[in-house]
Design an enzyme around this catalytic site. Structure first.
Site, PDB file in Angstrom:
ATOM      1  N   LYS A  42       0.848  -1.198   0.000  1.00  0.00           N
ATOM      2  CA  LYS A  42       0.000   0.000   0.000  1.00  0.00           C
ATOM      3  C   LYS A  42       0.871   1.231   0.000  1.00  0.00           C
ATOM      4  O   LYS A  42       1.857   1.286   0.732  1.00  0.00           O
ATOM      5  CB  LYS A  42      -0.846   0.045   1.282  1.00  0.00           C
TER       6      LYS A  42
ATOM      7  N   ARG B 275     -12.217  13.131   6.333  1.00  0.00           N
ATOM      8  CA  ARG B 275     -13.076  13.943   5.458  1.00  0.00           C
ATOM      9  C   ARG B 275     -14.482  13.368   5.508  1.00  0.00           C
ATOM     10  O   ARG B 275     -14.713  12.336   6.131  1.00  0.00           O
ATOM     11  CB  ARG B 275     -12.557  13.882   4.020  1.00  0.00           C
TER      12      ARG B 275
END
Lengths: 533, 658
Positions: free
Chosen positions: B162, B297
């Site tokens: 990742k 967010r």
């Protein structure tokens, strides 16, 4: 315009029995048409398919615009010729839309006897050429023919010459001919693409030469190959006989469609609106109304109100000369005058019709002649009243009228009645016949009866005794033969009409024919022959 | 902290999320300022806003990512706050700090929280310190190949690479064996560098039967943090969420409580003070859960939470940003019913989910109780290659899971989105799967159900498609008939053959044979004659009666292309084949065309190279997703038509192989 009202009992016995008889005629027609659509032996079709070829009728389907109707003409020409190639010969011909233009299409049936031209095919070709020229149509030829059928060559030879002359005369008149060659077009056949305004040759397949390798060897001792003499590439790159080199059949058809887009079309004089009123009565009923047995009278208005727009008909002089029905109407929006028999023609009826033809010429309106008459009335009173004079006036007008004429045979069309009603010899633009219709000098029985009277008179004057049995046998034979030759099948085989039709489709045939005749300006005549007054 | 006023708010985003934020602002009496790039000039969100300002050209770096320009627009418009939406600058620390410096409220958490969570390695280390369970792996500083290989060996395969700064699957690779490790690592680093300007990675054990369950968290400036329940986002493709639902069919009451508490712990550990999401991976077999990351967010899928809780998360965000106290206690959070969200994308599920670009010619939403569509499109909206190809979020609420699925299925059947290839039919198939209905799935569900990414039409569907296509074309031609227009269409006095139309769809050519009768049509399929009536047609809809049953189709026709939507068939693009094939332009075998508008990342072969089937030829990138063009046969590279860095349109000739 006033609507006509029907007085027919569609549930009546006679209606039903007539309907059934007419259905029999229509079934015969469909059987004949089915045979005419056969495109050769299975073996020949198989062979053609294995070479990736399309059949004549498939080529037409590709050539036509999508949804375009197609009016096949003379489909049964030559159907009774014993030594011919069967119904329609080896050419499928008809009118349809290509690149949105009305166009005559000829497609050689290469799979039927190699597309060889028998007498009927070549005779049909000339009639098609006449229709093409008179109606100012461009032509597309889909060519695959081995040329004249040699056993028929004596009869075909000069007709073939005329067909080449027709191509160039059309060209002179501004009517283009496009020929796509999908196979053989040799010897005389080479002049089909040769005379055409545009020629398209299919790569590797088209073979176009005056003489093949064997004949060349015979004539000049030169050794040559098919490709050297008449290959598509040679003609496209060396001789210039071919204007377009097509990669395959579809490519050839595509090119022809492209050319059609570019050529100047005759501007239709009149294009009707789309919202057309249909007749209020069913077209199916026509089969119950129009007499299967031509001896049985019926009111022709019952037919008219089933084929004209909104069943509306403006009849002229309805009360005068009632054995002829004249009037104006519209079919598919096209203005037209109808002249229809309602029995034997008397002087008054003939005179009324003569006036009607003059008016139609003044109004530039085409005319439809609906034949159902045994002829002009005979007998002392009528002769003395000048039936010949009045018939002559009518024939004078029919001959010299310059608006387009279309003829339709729905029953009898005998004797001078056939002339007065614009029979074949008077060159109607189109002539269609119902399968029950009959035509001739006179009816078969009258004909045999007249012959019998003459024979008896002659025997009497010579003092000979007649064998009654023999005379009756001869009379019957004469009736049979005259009956056979009076049928629509015999007529159509002999090309006396442009097609035998299903009565229920009358409106479409007439509408189609009108669309074609309206493809150019219609201008009536101002002058005629001398009228005997 | 004092209570700030927000009178004017700028949305530093585009598309559906901009519209979504504007909607709440309107309900609160806040004036909105939208910013837009040139290509977005006619977009819905632009007209939704009170004021809209063009911010630059289409490339995100010159518009939606240009921080200084955005700040200057904000100042010029006297903006009090900026809502960053998701993506773009939503998790950008510099931007949030620039806002602060310019006395503009950044609607989001404090920049320290963003910063600590923006690095996957740092986030992981914080969580370990706070006893939040994490996936075993390597999140260290030593990024040398040697070390990473060593760590990879330690973790075992399969494992996940990742990008430290990654998200949305970008810079992510699954590796199933050591021999693939190096090339996967390189690709992940390359993607990460181009997307996030950072090529650091972490390694993690790959949980094969995993479920992705996340918790919505909310904090204020006063240390209050709660969670607002979970969303299960297990069904993904290419690491992107496809379907989100809540409540999760997997969680027991206890597990929900435990995970919720863990989420709150995680949030508190970074002093979280706005809307955020704590993501977990749950092992389907053992029920163990591990922390994945915190998204700092508002999430794409936030409407799922809104539908079951009745809360307006954007309103909460604004309130908290203004400095209000969170007036919601953990015990106040209640869920009612069941909600699912599906993402309608402009992409081709049947071709690797490649993004599609083009114009949506027709977009219409069915009327279903409980259906919410968050979309940024309308008729004639453009989906460009510059931005995410999300067309709409389809969210439904039902009283239970079954009802929600029924409503979703019905909505998908009746939503019309024509003009562009979408995943609509794929979504419909997906949610109609038994296993999905049962909640019986893991993260690799789509890969395992490869029938989903192949489209198959039944014989009767094909017939319907052909009939509709033929009649749409016929009707178009028929309306412009002039000569012989009163003779029935296709009339023959000696009938010989049916009219034929040829169509291309489903990767094949199909022939439809028919003729027009007086008031109906006769179609022939495999020697069966069908009577078909054209009931009604206008330029967008056609009704056809077949077998005594009327079917309705929405359609759009542009020359030879017909787009059709029907309940039973879904969306389909039909190409009318020319009657006369153009012999010159047929593409010869050996040519490779670009599948979509894209950029050439790498050309892996050179002219003259001998190649084998499946060899990799060219790497392209579209919408930041890389894909590889591989050889479909052996041969020699003859011509290469592109160079690295070049931007190309779709169907551009890339390479020629002999």
């Amino acid at each position: 315009m006033r609507k006509l009202r029907s007085n027919i009992n569609v549930n009546g016995k006679s209606f039903k029995s007539n309907f059934n008889q007419m259905i029999g005629f229509v079934n015969d027609l469909n059987d004949h048409l089915a045979i005419s659509r056969e495109q050769g032996s299975e073996k020949q079709i198989e062979r053609s398919r294995s070479r990736g070829k399309f059949l004549a009728r498939e080529r037409i389907e590709f050539l036509l615009d999508k949804d375009s109707p197609f009016l096949e003409l003379l489909p049964l020409a030559g159907m009774l010729n014993k030594d011919g190639f069967g119904a329609g010969g080896t050419n499928v011909a008809g009118i349809g839309l290509v690149s949105r233009k009305l166009c005559m299409i000829n497609s050689n049936v290469g799979t039927r006897k190699g597309g060889a031209i028998d007498f009927a095919t070549s005779f049909k070709g000339l009639r098609i050429a006449q229709i093409t020229l008179e109606n100012k149509l461009p032509t597309i030829n889909l060519v695959e023919s081995g040329g004249a059928n040699l056993p028929d060559q004596d009869r075909v030879f000069s007709l073939a010459g005329a067909s080449f002359r027709e191509i160039t005369q059309r060209s002179k008149a501004g009517l283009s001919t496009i020929s796509i060659v999908f196979g053989n077009a040799t010897a005389g056949g080479a002049y089909v693409p040769g005379m055409s305004d545009y020629s398209i040759f299919q790569e590797k397949v088209a073979k176009v030469f005056l003489a093949g390798p064997p004949l060349v060897k015979m004539a000049t001792n030169e050794i040559s190959t098919d490709e050297e003499l008449g290959g598509a590439e040679m003609h496209s790159k060396v001789s210039g006989v071919s204007d377009y080199l097509a990669k395959d059949e579809l490519d050839g058809i595509r090119i022809a469609r492209e050319i059609m887009e570019t050529i100047l079309a005759t501007k239709p004089e009149f294009c009707p609106e789309n919202s057309i009123k249909e007749p209020i009565y069913s077209k199916e009923e026509i089969l119950g109304i129009v007499s299967a047995d031509i001896k049985k009278p019926f009111d022709v208005r019952e037919l008219i109100l089933r084929i004209v727009d909104g069943s509306e008909f403006s009849e002229f002089k309805a009360e005068y000369g009632s054995t002829m029905v004249c009037g104006w109407t519209k079919i598919h929006g096209y203005p037209v005058g109808i002249i229809a028999n309602n029995g034997v023609i008397f002087s008054e009826a003939a005179n009324k019709t003569s006036q009607f033809i003059q008016l139609s010429n003044k109004n530039n309106t085409p005319l439809i002649f609906i034949h159902n008459t045994t002829g002009f009335m005979v007998g002392k009173d009528y002769e003395q009243a000048g039936i010949i004079k009045n018939g002559a006036k009518l024939i004078n007008l029919v001959s010299n009228s310059e608006v387009p004429h279309i003829s339709l045979m729905i029953g009898s069309s005998f004797g001078a009645g056939n002339y007065g009603m614009n029979g074949r010899s008077f060159n109607p633009r189109f002539l269609f016949a119902y399968p029950n219709s009959k035509l001739g000098v006179m009816g078969a029985e009258q004909l045999a009866g007249v012959m019998e009277i003459i024979k008896r008179q002659s025997a009497k004057s010579l003092g000979v005794t007649l064998n009654e049995e023999k005379i009756q046998k001869e009379k019957q034979e004469m009736i049979d033969e005259a009956n056979f030759k009076a049928t629509a099948w015999y007529s159509t085989s002999e090309l006396w009409d442009d097609g035998v039709i299903d009565p229920r489709e009358t409106r479409n045939y007439l509408g189609y024919a009108l669309a074609v005749v309206y493809n150019q300006e219609i201008k009536g005549s101002n002058s005629y022959g001398v009228f005997r007054m | 902290m004092k209570n700030n006023q927000i009178k004017t708010l700028l949305i530093a985003n585009r598309g559906e999320i901009a519209s979504r934020v504007i909607k709440t602002c309107k309900s609160l009496g806040i004036k909105t300022v939208a910013i837009y790039s040139e290509i977005d000039r006619y977009s819905l969100f632009v007209s939704d806003a009170d004021i809209a300002v063009c911010i630059g050209s289409n490339e995100p770096s010159k518009s939606y990512l240009d921080q200084d320009k955005i700040i200057s627009v904000a100042k010029a418009q006297h903006v009090d706050a900026i809502h960053p939406g998701y993506g773009f600058l939503s998790e950008n620390i510099t931007f949030s700090e620039k806002c602060k410096k310019n006395k503009i409220i950044f609607i989001g958490p404090n920049s320290e929280a963003i910063k600590s969570m923006s690095s996957k390695s740092e986030a992981k280390n914080i969580m370990i310190a706070n006893k939040v369970p994490v996936v075993p792996g390597y999140s260290g500083k030593d990024q040398s190949l040697l070390n990473l290989k060593k760590e990879a060996k330690k973790i075992g395969f399969p494992l996940l690479i990742k990008a430290v700064s990654g998200g949305g699957g970008k810079g992510m690779r699954i590796v199933s064996e050591m021999s693939d490790f190096e090339s996967a690592l390189k690709a992940a680093k390359r993607e990460s560098l181009s997307s996030f300007s950072n090529d650091k990675i972490i390694l993690e054990k790959y949980i094969e039967n995993g479920r992705h369950i996340e918790f919505q968290i909310f904090g204020d400036n006063y240390g209050n943090v709660i969670h607002i329940l979970e969303r299960e986002c297990t069904i993904q493709r290419r690491y992107q969420k496809v379907m989100e639902e809540s409540p999760s069919p997997f969680l027991s009451k206890d597990l929900r409580k435990k995970m919720g508490e863990t989420a709150v712990t995680a949030a508190k550990s970074i002093n979280y003070n706005n809307a955020g999401t704590v993501e977990f991976i749950v092992d389907n077999d053992s029920g163990e859960f591990y922390f994945l990351e915190v998204n700092t967010r508002l999430q794409v899928e936030h409407p799922v939470t809104e539908l079951i809780t009745g809360l307006d998360l954007v309103k909460l965000q604004i309130d908290v940003a203004k400095g209000k106290k969170l007036n919601l206690k953990q015990s106040d959070v209640k869920s009612d019913g069941y909600a699912i969200e599906l993402r309608l994308y402009a992409e081709n599920p049947y071709n690797n989910f490649f993004p599609e670009t083009g114009t949506i010619k027709k977009f219409s939403i069915p009327s279903v109780d409980g259906l919410r569509i968050d979309s940024a499109v309308c008729d004639n909206s453009i989906i460009s290659a510059y931005y995410d190809p999300l067309i709409a979020k389809i969210i439904v609420k039902g009283s239970d899971r079954e009802e929600a699925f029924s409503k979703m299925s019905y909505s998908l059947s009746n939503l019309v989105c024509l003009g562009i290839q979408t995943n609509q039919s794929f979504l419909k198939e997906l949610i109609d799967k038994d296993e999905v209905r049962k909640g019986n799935y893991t993260t690799n569900f789509i890969e395992k159900n490869s029938d989903l990414i192949k489209i198959t039409y039944s014989k009767s569907q094909k017939m319907k498609i052909l009939i509709a296509g033929s009649l749409i074309n016929w009707s178009d031609r028929n309306s412009s008939r002039k000569l012989l227009s009163n003779i029935p269409s296709g009339w023959r006095n000696s009938f010989y053959s049916f009219q034929k139309d040829s169509f291309f769809f489903d990767d094949k050519d199909y022939i439809s044979s028919y003729r027009c009768l007086y008031n109906s049509f006769e179609f022939i399929f495999d020697d069966t004659a069908l009577k078909v009536s054209l009931i009604n047609i206008n330029d967008q809809e056609i009704s056809i009666e077949l077998d005594g049953c009327i079917n309705k189709y929405s359609y759009l026709k542009n020359e030879d292309i017909i787009l059709i939507h029907n309940q039973d068939i879904g969306n389909i693009c039909l190409v009318t084949n020319s009657r006369f094939p153009d012999l010159d332009t047929e593409i010869k075998d050996g040519s490779y065309l670009s599948p979509m508008p894209s950029q050439i990342i790498k050309v892996l072969v050179k002219e003259g190279d001998k190649i084998k089937e499946n060899d990799e030829l060219i790497i392209i990138s579209s919408m930041k997703m890389e894909s590889t063009i591989s050889a479909h046969s052996n041969g020699i590279v003859k011509d290469i038509f592109v160079k690295e860095g070049q931007n190309i349109e779709s169907n551009f000739k890339l390479i020629n192989i002999e």
